[in-house]
Design a protein around this motif. Structure first.
Motif, PDB file in Angstrom:
ATOM      1  N   ARG A   5     127.338  75.601 -12.400  1.00 26.31           N
ATOM      2  CA  ARG A   5     127.596  76.991 -12.027  1.00 26.31           C
ATOM      3  C   ARG A   5     126.804  77.975 -12.861  1.00 26.31           C
ATOM      4  O   ARG A   5     126.618  79.100 -12.463  1.00 26.31           O
ATOM      5  CB  ARG A   5     129.094  77.312 -12.133  1.00 26.31           C
ATOM      6  CG  ARG A   5     129.683  77.193 -13.505  1.00 26.31           C
ATOM      7  CD  ARG A   5     131.145  77.645 -13.489  1.00 26.31           C
ATOM      8  NE  ARG A   5     131.942  76.804 -12.647  1.00 26.31           N
ATOM      9  CZ  ARG A   5     132.525  75.667 -13.044  1.00 26.31           C
ATOM     10  NH1 ARG A   5     132.326  75.231 -14.263  1.00 26.31           N
ATOM     11  NH2 ARG A   5     133.258  74.968 -12.226  1.00 26.31           N
ATOM     12  N   ILE A  85     128.992  81.410  -6.712  1.00 28.29           N
ATOM     13  CA  ILE A  85     130.129  80.496  -6.885  1.00 28.29           C
ATOM     14  C   ILE A  85     130.071  79.335  -5.881  1.00 28.29           C
ATOM     15  O   ILE A  85     130.901  78.430  -5.937  1.00 28.29           O
ATOM     16  CB  ILE A  85     131.482  81.245  -6.787  1.00 28.29           C
ATOM     17  CG1 ILE A  85     131.570  82.121  -5.533  1.00 28.29           C
ATOM     18  CG2 ILE A  85     131.684  82.122  -8.014  1.00 28.29           C
ATOM     19  CD1 ILE A  85     132.001  81.430  -4.301  1.00 28.29           C
ATOM     20  N   SER A  86     129.095  79.340  -4.998  1.00 29.68           N
ATOM     21  CA  SER A  86     129.019  78.274  -3.995  1.00 29.68           C
ATOM     22  C   SER A  86     128.200  77.104  -4.494  1.00 29.68           C
ATOM     23  O   SER A  86     127.313  77.256  -5.342  1.00 29.68           O
ATOM     24  CB  SER A  86     128.375  78.792  -2.704  1.00 29.68           C
ATOM     25  OG  SER A  86     126.989  79.015  -2.900  1.00 29.68           O
ATOM     26  N   THR A  98     132.691  74.842  -4.520  1.00 30.63           N
ATOM     27  CA  THR A  98     132.908  76.279  -4.454  1.00 30.63           C
ATOM     28  C   THR A  98     134.317  76.656  -4.898  1.00 30.63           C
ATOM     29  O   THR A  98     134.505  77.612  -5.671  1.00 30.63           O
ATOM     30  CB  THR A  98     132.639  76.787  -3.031  1.00 30.63           C
ATOM     31  OG1 THR A  98     131.293  76.438  -2.659  1.00 30.63           O
ATOM     32  CG2 THR A  98     132.816  78.290  -2.936  1.00 30.63           C
ATOM     33  N   ASN A 101     134.477  76.360  -8.600  1.00 31.62           N
ATOM     34  CA  ASN A 101     133.772  77.453  -9.273  1.00 31.62           C
ATOM     35  C   ASN A 101     134.574  78.749  -9.242  1.00 31.62           C
ATOM     36  O   ASN A 101     134.584  79.511 -10.219  1.00 31.62           O
ATOM     37  CB  ASN A 101     132.401  77.664  -8.643  1.00 31.62           C
ATOM     38  CG  ASN A 101     131.419  76.564  -8.977  1.00 31.62           C
ATOM     39  OD1 ASN A 101     131.648  75.765  -9.875  1.00 31.62           O
ATOM     40  ND2 ASN A 101     130.312  76.513  -8.255  1.00 31.62           N
ATOM     41  N   ILE A 102     135.238  79.015  -8.122  1.00 28.53           N
ATOM     42  CA  ILE A 102     136.094  80.201  -8.040  1.00 28.53           C
ATOM     43  C   ILE A 102     137.213  80.099  -9.074  1.00 28.53           C
ATOM     44  O   ILE A 102     137.519  81.078  -9.784  1.00 28.53           O
ATOM     45  CB  ILE A 102     136.665  80.360  -6.620  1.00 28.53           C
ATOM     46  CG1 ILE A 102     135.543  80.744  -5.638  1.00 28.53           C
ATOM     47  CG2 ILE A 102     137.770  81.427  -6.599  1.00 28.53           C
ATOM     48  CD1 ILE A 102     135.967  80.726  -4.186  1.00 28.53           C
ATOM     49  N   TYR A 104     137.121  78.476 -11.847  1.00 32.87           N
ATOM     50  CA  TYR A 104     136.521  78.662 -13.170  1.00 32.87           C
ATOM     51  C   TYR A 104     136.375  80.145 -13.489  1.00 32.87           C
ATOM     52  O   TYR A 104     136.805  80.622 -14.558  1.00 32.87           O
ATOM     53  CB  TYR A 104     135.155  77.985 -13.229  1.00 32.87           C
ATOM     54  CG  TYR A 104     134.371  78.328 -14.476  1.00 32.87           C
ATOM     55  CD1 TYR A 104     134.570  77.628 -15.661  1.00 32.87           C
ATOM     56  CD2 TYR A 104     133.457  79.382 -14.470  1.00 32.87           C
ATOM     57  CE1 TYR A 104     133.872  77.966 -16.812  1.00 32.87           C
ATOM     58  CE2 TYR A 104     132.759  79.726 -15.611  1.00 32.87           C
ATOM     59  CZ  TYR A 104     132.960  79.017 -16.775  1.00 32.87           C
ATOM     60  OH  TYR A 104     132.276  79.357 -17.911  1.00 32.87           O
ATOM     61  N   TRP A 105     135.768  80.901 -12.579  1.00 27.95           N
ATOM     62  CA  TRP A 105     135.517  82.312 -12.863  1.00 27.95           C
ATOM     63  C   TRP A 105     136.810  83.124 -12.870  1.00 27.95           C
ATOM     64  O   TRP A 105     136.946  84.073 -13.652  1.00 27.95           O
ATOM     65  CB  TRP A 105     134.510  82.882 -11.878  1.00 27.95           C
ATOM     66  CG  TRP A 105     133.116  82.426 -12.192  1.00 27.95           C
ATOM     67  CD1 TRP A 105     132.353  81.548 -11.482  1.00 27.95           C
ATOM     68  CD2 TRP A 105     132.330  82.787 -13.335  1.00 27.95           C
ATOM     69  NE1 TRP A 105     131.134  81.343 -12.106  1.00 27.95           N
ATOM     70  CE2 TRP A 105     131.094  82.090 -13.253  1.00 27.95           C
ATOM     71  CE3 TRP A 105     132.545  83.631 -14.430  1.00 27.95           C
ATOM     72  CZ2 TRP A 105     130.092  82.224 -14.211  1.00 27.95           C
ATOM     73  CZ3 TRP A 105     131.547  83.758 -15.387  1.00 27.95           C
ATOM     74  CH2 TRP A 105     130.345  83.063 -15.281  1.00 27.95           C
ATOM     75  N   TYR A 138     131.677  87.839  -6.336  1.00 27.31           N
ATOM     76  CA  TYR A 138     131.542  86.437  -5.955  1.00 27.31           C
ATOM     77  C   TYR A 138     130.630  86.316  -4.736  1.00 27.31           C
ATOM     78  O   TYR A 138     130.854  86.968  -3.704  1.00 27.31           O
ATOM     79  CB  TYR A 138     132.893  85.838  -5.619  1.00 27.31           C
ATOM     80  CG  TYR A 138     133.817  85.612  -6.803  1.00 27.31           C
ATOM     81  CD1 TYR A 138     133.384  85.781  -8.115  1.00 27.31           C
ATOM     82  CD2 TYR A 138     135.133  85.215  -6.610  1.00 27.31           C
ATOM     83  CE1 TYR A 138     134.236  85.563  -9.182  1.00 27.31           C
ATOM     84  CE2 TYR A 138     135.995  84.992  -7.672  1.00 27.31           C
ATOM     85  CZ  TYR A 138     135.544  85.177  -8.958  1.00 27.31           C
ATOM     86  OH  TYR A 138     136.393  84.952 -10.018  1.00 27.31           O
TER      87      TYR A 138
END
Length: 382
Positions: A5, A85-86, A98, A101-102, A104-105, A138
């Motif tokens: 990411r 984020i993908s 994805t 990653n979402i 994570y953020w 995002y």
């Protein structure tokens, strides 16, 4: 493919190992000192990186942001940034990548509410500026996470996604990427995706797209669209760069093109700050000053130019080539940062360079972020 990411947001950063540098890199190091003046009005400007994010090249993608990374984000002066984020290039793994990653953020925002803010609408960009936080927008760099299910767009909108790029370098169900020789354009499914993105107030991104895909998507969209990170093919004829025809069509639709800090700014050799400014000025000539911005395509924190970096970078170039997702112009010898802009405050320096070239303060403010902020206001749901 499980996309890193932060490494996926190919790096920029400070040059840290001066004794080992030679030739052009030594000259770049000298030029990258305090002698590069920042734009005096930078602190008051709304500054938007249309593709980038906190972090550093080579960092553990699962690890939390470090204090240094967070400090660099503040030093950058950025108001908001489009964070990828993908996943890209894989229908098998990109949905799961994805979602991870979402998560994570979201976790990083929750851990650092005084530093980071999720941007869901244009007013959040103003809030990020007024509260001295970095707004995270995002975004996707491929539609593979959707697979064949258009309803997933609404799902990801609920998760906070506000920008979706139709294709990466290769063909997907939506259309052809820039590395497909057939240049088949937007598919019927792709036209439905564009329609749904418009209905969901998601910004359509045409970076990495094939020529026909870009032009057909611009025509199909009911709303202005973006090319968040690109260069000008008139200056460097490489597939990742956009032709004047594409840039003009984008501008005529009310969109904005972001110039990147990537190898593709030159057909040969290492791009430098003069190349970035040259591409910005050409884009202004074609699109007009209201339709040009910057999408660095890099992380905010500096990248030490070490033997380890060079080894890791060469391996990444080889991996992308082996997977078929690389682009013409990628090379282990041409780095994905601009040496004399290899610093966290690079946008302030670009503003200074534009000022030195005679551009007005009003125009510089638009280029550094005002245009993309306006575009988000035009497209994102209030």
């Amino acid at each position: 493919m499980n996309v890193d990411r932060r490494n996926f947001l190919v790096s920029t950063g400070a040059i840290a190992a001066a004794p080992m540098l030679g030739g052009w890199m030594q000259s770049a190091l000298a030029a990258a000192g305090d002698g590069l003046a920042q734009w005096p009005n930078y602190g008051a400007a709304t500054v938007v990186d249309a593709l980038g994010g906190p972090g550093q090249y080579g960092a553990d993608p699962a690890a939390p942001l470090t204090a240094t990374m967070l400090d660099d984000a503040r030093k950058s002066g950025l108001t908001a940034v489009n964070v990828t984020i993908s996943g890209v290039g894989s229908y098998s793994h990109d949905y799961d990548t994805t979602v991870a990653n979402i998560a994570y953020w979201n976790g990083q925002i929750a851990d650092h509410p005084d530093r980071l803010l999720l941007v869901r609408n244009a007013s959040d960009i103003a809030l990020a500026k007024s509260s001295n936080r970095l707004g995270l927008i995002y975004g996707f760099q491929d539609t593979t996470p959707l697979f064949e299910d258009i309803d997933r767009i609404a799902e990801f909108v609920d998760f906070g996604v506000r920008i979706i790029q139709l294709t990466y370098n290769i063909r997907n169900l939506v259309g052809d990427g820039c590395m497909e020789p057939g240049d088949a354009g937007l598919s019927r499914f792709g036209a439905k995706v564009v329609e749904q993105l418009n209905d969901q107030h998601v910004l359509v991104d045409l970076s990495h797209s094939g020529r026909r895909t870009a032009l057909e998507a611009i025509a199909a969209s009911k709303a202005p669209v973006a090319i968040t990170h690109t260069g000008c093919a008139a200056l460097a004829k490489l597939p990742r760069n956009k032709t004047d025809t594409e840039l003009k069509a984008l501008a005529d639709k009310g969109g904005v093109a972001g110039i990147y800090l990537m190898p593709f700014l030159r057909e040969r050799g290492q791009p430098m700050a003069t190349d970035v400014v040259g591409h910005i000025e050409h884009a202004i000539k074609v699109c007009g000053e209201d339709h040009v911005g910057i999408g660095s395509d890099g992380t905010i924190s500096p990248t030490p130019f070490t033997d380890e970096f060079r080894k890791t970078f060469a391996a990444e170039v080889a991996r992308r080539k082996a997977m078929g997702i690389g682009a013409a112009g990628e090379s282990p010898d041409v780095y994905t940062f601009v040496p004399d802009l290899n610093r966290a405050d690079r946008f302030a320096v670009i503003g200074g360079l534009l000022k030195h070239r005679g551009h007005s303060d009003e125009r510089i403010g638009k280029i550094l972020g005002g245009n993309f902020a306006r575009l988000f206001g035009d497209v994102l749901r209030a």
